[in-house]
Design a protein around this motif. Structure first.
Motif, mmCIF file in Angstrom:
data_model
loop_
_atom_site.group_PDB
_atom_site.id
_atom_site.type_symbol
_atom_site.label_atom_id
_atom_site.label_comp_id
_atom_site.label_asym_id
_atom_site.label_seq_id
_atom_site.Cartn_x
_atom_site.Cartn_y
_atom_site.Cartn_z
ATOM 1 N N LEU A 65 -5.450 7.184 4.214
ATOM 2 C CA LEU A 65 -4.766 5.897 4.168
ATOM 3 C C LEU A 65 -3.646 5.914 3.125
ATOM 4 C CD1 LEU A 65 -4.655 3.054 5.271
ATOM 5 C CD2 LEU A 65 -6.397 2.384 3.596
ATOM 6 N N LYS A 66 -3.898 6.535 1.998
ATOM 7 C CA LYS A 66 -2.855 6.670 0.978
ATOM 8 C C LYS A 66 -1.658 7.429 1.530
ATOM 9 C CE LYS A 66 -1.849 8.721 -3.524
ATOM 10 N NZ LYS A 66 -2.221 9.746 -4.497
ATOM 11 N N TRP A 67 -1.927 8.506 2.253
ATOM 12 C CA TRP A 67 -0.858 9.315 2.856
ATOM 13 C C TRP A 67 -0.026 8.454 3.812
ATOM 14 C CZ3 TRP A 67 -0.765 10.954 8.159
ATOM 15 C CH2 TRP A 67 0.235 11.868 8.475
ATOM 16 N N MET A 68 -0.681 7.626 4.638
ATOM 17 C CA MET A 68 0.056 6.803 5.600
ATOM 18 C C MET A 68 0.896 5.747 4.896
ATOM 19 S SD MET A 68 -2.408 6.301 8.945
ATOM 20 C CE MET A 68 -3.934 5.935 8.081
ATOM 21 N N ILE A 69 0.325 5.092 3.876
ATOM 22 C CA ILE A 69 1.076 4.059 3.155
ATOM 23 C C ILE A 69 2.288 4.669 2.459
ATOM 24 C CG2 ILE A 69 0.982 2.517 1.152
ATOM 25 C CD1 ILE A 69 -1.833 1.743 1.992
ATOM 26 N N GLU A 70 2.120 5.841 1.894
ATOM 27 C CA GLU A 70 3.224 6.468 1.169
ATOM 28 C C GLU A 70 4.263 7.089 2.098
ATOM 29 O OE1 GLU A 70 1.357 9.031 -1.694
ATOM 30 O OE2 GLU A 70 0.921 7.359 -3.057
ATOM 31 N N LEU A 71 4.016 7.044 3.415
ATOM 32 C CA LEU A 71 5.046 7.394 4.396
ATOM 33 C C LEU A 71 5.965 6.215 4.691
ATOM 34 C CD1 LEU A 71 2.987 9.349 7.099
ATOM 35 C CD2 LEU A 71 4.659 10.330 5.523
ATOM 36 N N SER A 72 5.595 5.008 4.241
ATOM 37 C CA SER A 72 6.330 3.788 4.585
ATOM 38 C C SER A 72 7.818 3.940 4.295
ATOM 39 C CB SER A 72 5.766 2.593 3.800
ATOM 40 O OG SER A 72 4.426 2.348 4.156
ATOM 41 N N PRO A 73 8.675 3.232 5.043
ATOM 42 C CA PRO A 73 10.123 3.484 4.969
ATOM 43 C C PRO A 73 10.824 2.933 3.739
ATOM 44 C CG PRO A 73 9.639 1.711 6.516
ATOM 45 C CD PRO A 73 8.321 2.282 6.105
ATOM 46 N N PRO A 75 10.746 1.782 -0.588
ATOM 47 C CA PRO A 75 10.032 1.975 -1.861
ATOM 48 C C PRO A 75 9.048 0.852 -2.150
ATOM 49 C CG PRO A 75 12.378 2.416 -2.123
ATOM 50 C CD PRO A 75 12.216 1.832 -0.758
ATOM 51 N N ASP A 76 9.409 -0.375 -1.774
ATOM 52 C CA ASP A 76 8.543 -1.519 -2.033
ATOM 53 C C ASP A 76 7.206 -1.381 -1.308
ATOM 54 O OD1 ASP A 76 7.941 -4.107 -3.074
ATOM 55 O OD2 ASP A 76 8.309 -4.917 -1.084
ATOM 56 N N LEU A 77 7.230 -0.880 -0.076
ATOM 57 C CA LEU A 77 5.993 -0.690 0.677
ATOM 58 C C LEU A 77 5.226 0.532 0.170
ATOM 59 C CD1 LEU A 77 7.144 -1.475 4.339
ATOM 60 C CD2 LEU A 77 5.765 -2.911 2.829
ATOM 61 N N ARG A 78 5.946 1.594 -0.165
ATOM 62 C CA ARG A 78 5.278 2.826 -0.609
ATOM 63 C C ARG A 78 4.478 2.623 -1.893
ATOM 64 N NH1 ARG A 78 10.128 5.247 1.382
ATOM 65 N NH2 ARG A 78 11.078 5.286 -0.679
ATOM 66 N N LYS A 79 4.936 1.718 -2.739
ATOM 67 C CA LYS A 79 4.243 1.522 -4.023
ATOM 68 C C LYS A 79 3.037 0.595 -3.905
ATOM 69 C CE LYS A 79 7.062 -2.333 -5.766
ATOM 70 N NZ LYS A 79 8.040 -2.736 -6.803
#
Length: 594
Positions: A65-73, A75-79
């Motif tokens: 799940l961390k890997w998928m979230i940190e793929l987000s397009p 910076p605000d979503l990735r953090k």
């Protein structure tokens, strides 16, 4: 881990979330069973349906799940991963050993939907680190009953029981379900763990317990049926439709829960960029001689009407379905079509922003459409295909077809389109090919921009009708492709049916563009209710998330269902690009929790 200085805040968050999640889990359990009917059991006569869900490691699931979230397009979503883990995941997993297997059995007893869980525990009683103190922080109270057995209470709720044994918290709705000195949890789960999947669900039933399982479920379903209650100011016909839909779902659930012999469903995430994937697999068989077994025997018997029509590779979206309707499903659909008519008529009459003439035309078209659906039940199969693919650089074509009993009735609907859809121009019988009359529809100016995002440079849609099929086409040189498909369908069918009765491939990122076209036909304006306004906002939000997440990447989803002797087997596979979109949705949800 929840620290003491923030325990009040985290406890309140955790309490609210666990209650909401509990309600959601119960609903999800029921509706999942209504769709596929999962149960698990033992070798002796099994009187209760049981769904077993297993995760070999919650820690590995968190990593995915961390890997998928940190793929987000963005910076605000990735953090969002860090606050999501600290404020939500850690609140649920305090004291849990994330490296060991966890499982949950949903047990369909005659008097309740019960559960039995196995949770690995590394710290049971630590003040700010333990599993039991975390339960108290979520609003649960517990009291020892002896021999590491606890009764856990929540206000105005039935208590459940917890036994700590061999570094596991065994939790159940009945004390008898968690006796002392059980075998190690991993030992009981080992056959599933050996499959090396991220998540698994298993069903096993025996023939000896079939009658008792049916008796128990028929008692339990009365509780579900009692949940459907009349709402204030609700249309009586809409209420009856909701009741009927639930009855049909419970009928399907009963058949699967009682009559399935074995089912295994798995999911695996391959979190390795840049070519990560997610894959789900399914295998199901029915107990011999049951109604469900007879239903399985109807699959892959007759070739599709469109069996000779090829589906293109590298598609935008292609798919084929040849799904038989057994007598039970035909009866359900017959009842549903009858019940939905007055509901649709009431909804049409209440539409805001429509003239009386538009409402009358819409009502007539709706009735004709339902007439066609009802008559089509005599075919005993849903038989259709769709093929949208690129033809050269930036050019798209789509052809679709569906088997019907009297396709010429669709001519009446086409004639009505310009009466209930302002701006559409309709020309009847502009072409004819191999007995198929082809009508031309011109897209109105108000929709042309969105339409040309899918079909660049085009402004026409074609509908073909014959006695036994309805066709559709749009895009570059679509008439040529439509005529070719009609010719292929007219050829003699293969001697044997394809064992694959559902297959599909689609580029989700490109399909999202269709949302703009569809959105033009959704209710809008000041007359919307608060729920409708929220639906419009949510649709736009998720469309934008999808557009941002899947920009310039391969957003492939593909899958199939096939008959393999007496089994139904299938898979679904998604690309890293699609998982990136999923991670964006989770990240956006975590952001909203703030």
């Amino acid at each position: 881990m929840i620290q003491s200085q923030s325990s009040d805040r985290s406890g309140a968050i955790a309490e609210r979330l666990v209650k909401e999640s509990t309600v959601f889990a119960r609903k999800l359990a029921y509706f999942s069973v209504a769709l596929v009917g999962w149960a698990a059991g033992t070798a002796y006569a099994q009187p209760e349906a049981r769904l077993r869900i297993v995760a070999p490691s919650l820690g590995a699931a968190e990593d995915d799940l961390k890997w998928m979230i940190e793929l987000s397009p963005t910076p605000d979503l990735r953090k969002q991963w860090k606050p999501f883990k600290e404020n939500l995941l850690d609140a649920f997993t305090q004291g849990v050993d994330l490296s060991k297997p966890v499982s949950l059995d949903l047990v369909f007893r005659k008097d309740e939907l019960g559960y039995e869980g196995r949770i690995p525990v590394k710290d049971l009683t630590g003040k700010n680190t333990g599993f039991l103190p975390n339960l108290r922080g979520m609003g649960y109270l517990y009291k020892p009953l002896g021999q590491e057995l606890y009764q856990v209470n929540e206000k105005n709720k039935k208590p459940f029981f917890l036994r700590y044994d061999k570094n596991y918290a065994w939790m159940a709705t009945t004390k008898e379900a968690i006796p002392a000195n059980r075998p190690p949890a991993a030992q009981e789960l080992q056959p599933l763990l050996d499959l090396k999947k991220d998540f698994l669900a298993e069903l096993k039933n025996d023939a000896a317990g079939l009658d008792k399982r049916r008796e128990n479920f028929q008692e339990l379903r009365k509780q579900f049926e009692a949940l459907i209650r009349f709402k204030r100011n609700e249309d009586p016909n809409a209420f009856q439709l909701r009741k009927l839909a639930l009855v049909h779902q419970l009928d399907e659930a009963e058949r699967f829960l009682v009559e399935t012999e074995a089912l295994l469903a798995t999911w695996t995430t391959n979190a390795v960029s840049p070519n990560g994937t997610g894959r789900g697999e399914l295998s199901i068989s029915a107990l011999p001689g049951t109604d469900l077994a007879k239903s399985v025997e109807e699959f892959a018997v007759k070739p599709s009407y469109f069996a000779n029509v090829p589906l293109h590779e590298n598609p935008i979206a292609v798919g084929r379905i040849t799904f038989p309707l057994d007598s039970s499903r035909v009866a359900h659909l017959t009842e549903f079509y009858k019940a939905v008519r007055p509901v649709l008529q009431t909804e049409i009459k209440s539409r805001k922003g429509y003239t009386d003439a538009q409402k009358d035309a819409t009502a007539k078209a709706s009735d004709i459409f339902l007439d066609m659906l009802e008559s089509g039940l005599s075919l005993g199969v849903v038989d259709a295909f769709a093929d949208a693919h690129e033809v050269g650089e930036g050019k798209t074509v789509m052809v679709t077809g569906i088997r019907v009993v009297d396709g010429k009735r669709a001519d009446e609907i086409v004639q009505l389109i310009s009466q209930f859809k302002s701006g559409w121009q309709v020309k009847l019988d502009v072409h004819e090919h191999a007995g198929v009359k082809i009508h031309e529809l011109t897209v109105p100016e108000s929709r042309i921009e969105a339409f040309q995002k899918v079909f660049p440079g085009e402004n026409k849609v074609y509908v073909g009708t014959s006695g036994d099929a309805i066709w559709g086409a749009a895009g570059v040189e679509c008439l040529t492709h439509l005529q070719a498909a009609i010719d292929e369908a007219a050829k003699p069918a293969p001697e044997k049916a394809n064992p694959v009765f559902v297959n599909y491939q689609l580029q989700l990122g490109k399909i999202v563009k269709l949302a703009e076209v569809i959105q033009k036909d959704l209710p809008s304006g000041p007359g919307l209710t608060k729920d409708q306004q929220q639906q419009v906002k949510d649709l736009e939000k998720y469309r934008k998330l999808a557009s941002d997440a899947m920009l310039n990447c391969e957003s492939l989803i593909q899958g199939e269902l096939r008959r393999n002797d007496n089994k139904i087997e299938g898979f679904v596979e998604v690309s890293e690009c699609v998982l990136k979109f999923v991670g964006s949705i989770v990240a956006d949800g975590a952001k909203q929790l703030k």
